[in-house]
Structure formats: structure tokens, C-alpha cells
Scaffold this active site. Structure first.
Site, PDB file in Angstrom:
ATOM      1  N   GLY A   9     104.146  35.367  -2.278  1.00  0.00           N
ATOM      2  CA  GLY A   9     104.464  36.773  -2.481  1.00  0.00           C
ATOM      3  C   GLY A   9     104.147  37.621  -1.271  1.00  0.00           C
ATOM      4  O   GLY A   9     103.529  38.677  -1.374  1.00  0.00           O
ATOM      5  N   ALA A  10     104.606  37.166  -0.099  1.00  0.00           N
ATOM      6  CA  ALA A  10     104.195  37.810   1.159  1.00  0.00           C
ATOM      7  C   ALA A  10     105.267  38.707   1.762  1.00  0.00           C
ATOM      8  O   ALA A  10     105.131  39.147   2.905  1.00  0.00           O
ATOM      9  CB  ALA A  10     103.796  36.742   2.178  1.00  0.00           C
ATOM     10  N   SER A  11     106.311  38.998   1.017  1.00  0.00           N
ATOM     11  CA  SER A  11     107.385  39.814   1.597  1.00  0.00           C
ATOM     12  C   SER A  11     107.097  41.304   1.566  1.00  0.00           C
ATOM     13  O   SER A  11     107.792  42.085   2.228  1.00  0.00           O
ATOM     14  CB  SER A  11     108.710  39.533   0.866  1.00  0.00           C
ATOM     15  OG  SER A  11     108.613  39.907  -0.500  1.00  0.00           O
ATOM     16  N   VAL A  51     107.779  31.069  -7.670  1.00  0.00           N
ATOM     17  CA  VAL A  51     106.752  30.435  -8.503  1.00  0.00           C
ATOM     18  C   VAL A  51     107.278  30.043  -9.873  1.00  0.00           C
ATOM     19  O   VAL A  51     106.625  29.280 -10.599  1.00  0.00           O
ATOM     20  CB  VAL A  51     105.508  31.343  -8.663  1.00  0.00           C
ATOM     21  CG1 VAL A  51     104.832  31.571  -7.325  1.00  0.00           C
ATOM     22  CG2 VAL A  51     105.850  32.653  -9.349  1.00  0.00           C
ATOM     23  N   ASN A  77      99.136  34.941  -4.374  1.00  0.00           N
ATOM     24  CA  ASN A  77      99.283  36.387  -4.512  1.00  0.00           C
ATOM     25  C   ASN A  77     100.509  36.818  -5.310  1.00  0.00           C
ATOM     26  O   ASN A  77     100.546  37.932  -5.829  1.00  0.00           O
ATOM     27  CB  ASN A  77      99.349  37.024  -3.112  1.00  0.00           C
ATOM     28  CG  ASN A  77      99.639  38.492  -3.153  1.00  0.00           C
ATOM     29  OD1 ASN A  77      98.776  39.305  -3.487  1.00  0.00           O
ATOM     30  ND2 ASN A  77     100.868  38.870  -2.843  1.00  0.00           N
ATOM     31  N   SER A 129      93.226  40.958 -10.876  1.00  0.00           N
ATOM     32  CA  SER A 129      93.279  42.416 -10.976  1.00  0.00           C
ATOM     33  C   SER A 129      92.036  42.915 -11.691  1.00  0.00           C
ATOM     34  O   SER A 129      91.518  42.243 -12.594  1.00  0.00           O
ATOM     35  CB  SER A 129      94.524  42.859 -11.754  1.00  0.00           C
ATOM     36  OG  SER A 129      94.508  44.262 -11.968  1.00  0.00           O
ATOM     37  N   TYR A 142      99.976  42.544 -18.838  1.00  0.00           N
ATOM     38  CA  TYR A 142      99.537  42.380 -17.452  1.00  0.00           C
ATOM     39  C   TYR A 142      98.040  42.065 -17.406  1.00  0.00           C
ATOM     40  O   TYR A 142      97.612  41.123 -16.734  1.00  0.00           O
ATOM     41  CB  TYR A 142      99.833  43.648 -16.661  1.00  0.00           C
ATOM     42  CG  TYR A 142      99.408  43.562 -15.212  1.00  0.00           C
ATOM     43  CD1 TYR A 142     100.142  42.813 -14.297  1.00  0.00           C
ATOM     44  CD2 TYR A 142      98.268  44.216 -14.756  1.00  0.00           C
ATOM     45  CE1 TYR A 142      99.755  42.713 -12.973  1.00  0.00           C
ATOM     46  CE2 TYR A 142      97.874  44.133 -13.430  1.00  0.00           C
ATOM     47  CZ  TYR A 142      98.616  43.378 -12.541  1.00  0.00           C
ATOM     48  OH  TYR A 142      98.219  43.267 -11.242  1.00  0.00           O
ATOM     49  N   LYS A 146      96.377  38.382 -16.043  1.00  0.00           N
ATOM     50  CA  LYS A 146      95.441  38.327 -14.920  1.00  0.00           C
ATOM     51  C   LYS A 146      94.050  37.880 -15.389  1.00  0.00           C
ATOM     52  O   LYS A 146      93.340  37.162 -14.672  1.00  0.00           O
ATOM     53  CB  LYS A 146      95.356  39.698 -14.238  1.00  0.00           C
ATOM     54  CG  LYS A 146      96.622  40.093 -13.501  1.00  0.00           C
ATOM     55  CD  LYS A 146      96.927  39.150 -12.346  1.00  0.00           C
ATOM     56  CE  LYS A 146      98.045  39.649 -11.466  1.00  0.00           C
ATOM     57  NZ  LYS A 146      98.268  38.777 -10.286  1.00  0.00           N
TER      58      LYS A 146
END
Length: 267
Positions: A9-11, A51, A77, A129, A142, A146
Site C-alpha cells: 500500500g505504498a502508492s 492483498v 500497510n 490503528s 474498521y 484492525k
């Protein structure tokens, strides 16, 4: 010799900040995106990985191993947000959130672990989170996805410690990212009994993100963790009140803490 880092998730957002910061510190960083061909202006190599698709995870990891011979650090991430009353949030969207935030993270861990065991070294950092420490109204799915990752990290950490692998959690609070545009929002139905409270809380969530901290703080914390010989299990990065809320949940009676949350969210 530079350590090899994989950041999912690095974009954008926190993932991009982490990958960029580590590459500037001399690490060989591979960031991932579902559609890397659509991305530009990165100081690290961006490769394809979704993922939700195990074959893309295996392909991405195998390509790094073929090039570098190892993966020293995984920063798990990739994730998505989801909001809405539990009663009105589509169950398929709930499953999608868990498949991304929980099972997707686990599949990446399972794919890199054999290589880390073989090299007798590895650090895995799961981005969870502060919301995962408590059930927040209109963010229950959510929070729970997490929170589940937090507990799995604790379990897996004990299982792999003898192989020279450390697994830790890093729990961010509100950060100034584009998460709002990538979050699933349950619609505000006209006839919903939750309409007014949900709308007010959506506005509050968005305001928290808009005034959130700079993602570079997460990057610096990750850098500190991977340079710590014996890292802790849990790290929190956020505002003082966000971190203090975890302490309050631990020491206050449940109903007292619930009342504090309901007052904060005007319920």
C-alpha cells in the site's frame, strides 16, 4: 549491504511516506500498488500487489527474492476504511474490509515468513490503528478488523520469535492522507434512523483527517523500530488525546468509557 524492505500500500499516504523515507535512508525499498503503471514520481521501485489476490502476493515476493535473495523487513500497510451503522452497512463491504485489513495482511505475512525463517532474520511491522483498541460508533467494522490484526500479531510474534523474526504493531491515529477518498461510506439513507448522528460523525471523522498529523511521523517511527534490537509489541503514533484514550479504556469502568465516547461523538 542495504536491507531489503517491502511496503504494501505504498502508492499514497502513510505507505508512500514510509517507503520514501526508508529509501532516502539507504534501504532498498519495494513498494506495492494494485496498479503501479498508473503511478509516477516515486523514489523507490513500485511493483504490483493486491492483498485480495494471493497470486499477486506470491508473484511480488518471488520477484524480490529472485532479484535480492531476501526480504529483511515487511511493512504491512495496505488497508481500507469503512464507515456506517452496523445495521445498514452491507455485509459484503464488511467482508471486503476484513479481507483487506486482516486476511490480506495475514496472506502477505504467510508468504514472506518461509524466506525470513530461512535467512534467520526478519522484521514485520503491521499497520493497525488506535481505532483498533476500541469499538468506535459508525466505525465498528474498521475498528474490529484492525483490532483483530493487533491480536494476531501478538500470537504470531510468539510463534516465530525463535526463528529470529520480530513482529510488531504500529497503530496510527488521525493522519493527513487521502483515506477519505478510498474509504467505503455506507450511504446516508433518507429514512435512516441513524441519519443525523451518522452525518455528524462523518463530518467529524473527515475533520480529524484534514487536521491530522504529517505521515512522516509514521515513517520516522518505522525507521526507529527497525533499528531497535528488541522492539516492543505495540507502538502508537498520534495525538496525546488519541493515545490517552487507550489508557482510559484500560483503567475506567466500561460504562464510564462508553459514556465518554458517546459524549465525544454526540450520541
Amino acid at each position: 549491504m542495504s536491507k531489503i524492505v517491502l511496503v504494501t500500500g505504498a502508492s499514497s499516504g502513510i505507505g508512500k511516506a514510509i517507503a520514501t523515507f526508508l529509501s532516502e535512508k539507504g534501504y532498498k525499498v519495494y513498494g506495492t500498488s494494485r496498479n503501479p503503471k498508473n503511478e509516477q514520481d516515486f523514489s523507490f521501485e513500485l511493483i504490483a500487489l493486491d492483498v485480495l489476490k494471493i497470486e499477486t502476493i506470491k508473484t511480488a515476493v518471488s520477484s524480490i527474492i529472485q532479484k535480492e535473495g531476501r526480504i529483511d523487513i515487511l511493512v504491512n500497510n495496505a488497508g481500507i476504511g469503512v464507515t456506517g451503522p452496523i445495521e445498514e452497512t452491507p455485509t459484503d463491504e464488511m467482508r471486503n474490509a476484513f479481507n483487506t485489513n486482516f486476511f490480506g495482511a495475514i496472506d502477505v505475512i504467510k508468504t514472506v515468513l518461509p524466506f525470513m525463517r530461512k535467512q534467520k532474520f526478519g522484521v514485520i511491522i503491521n499497520t493497525t490503528s488506535i481505532a483498533g483498541y476500541m469499538g468506535l460508533p459508525f466505525r465498528g467494522i474498521y475498528s474490529s478488523s484492525k483490532g483483530a490484526l493487533e491480536l494476531v500479531t501478538e500470537a504470531t510474534r510468539m510463534e516465530v520469535k525463535r526463528f529470529g523474526i520480530n513482529i510488531v504493531n504500529i497503530a496510527p491515529g488521525d493522519f493527513a492522507t487521502d483515506i477519505i477518498s478510498r474509504r467505503y461510506h455506507t450511504p446516508l439513507f433518507k429514512d435512516s434512523v441513524y441519519k443525523e448522528n451518522y452525518k455528524a460523525n462523518l463530518d467529524l471523522m473527515d475533520a480529524h483527517v484534514d487536521t491530522g498529523k504529517d505521515p512522516i511521523e509514521m515513517a520516522k517511527k518505522v525507521y526507529k523500530i527497525i533499528n531497535t534490537k528488541n522492539p516492543k509489541i505495540h507502538y502508537k503514533v498520534g495525538g496525546t488525546l488519541e493515545k490517552f484514550s487507550i489508557v482510559l479504556k484500560r483503567i475506567l469502568p466500561d460504562t464510564w468509557f462508553e459514556k465518554l465516547l458517546m459524549n465525544h461523538y454526540k450520541l
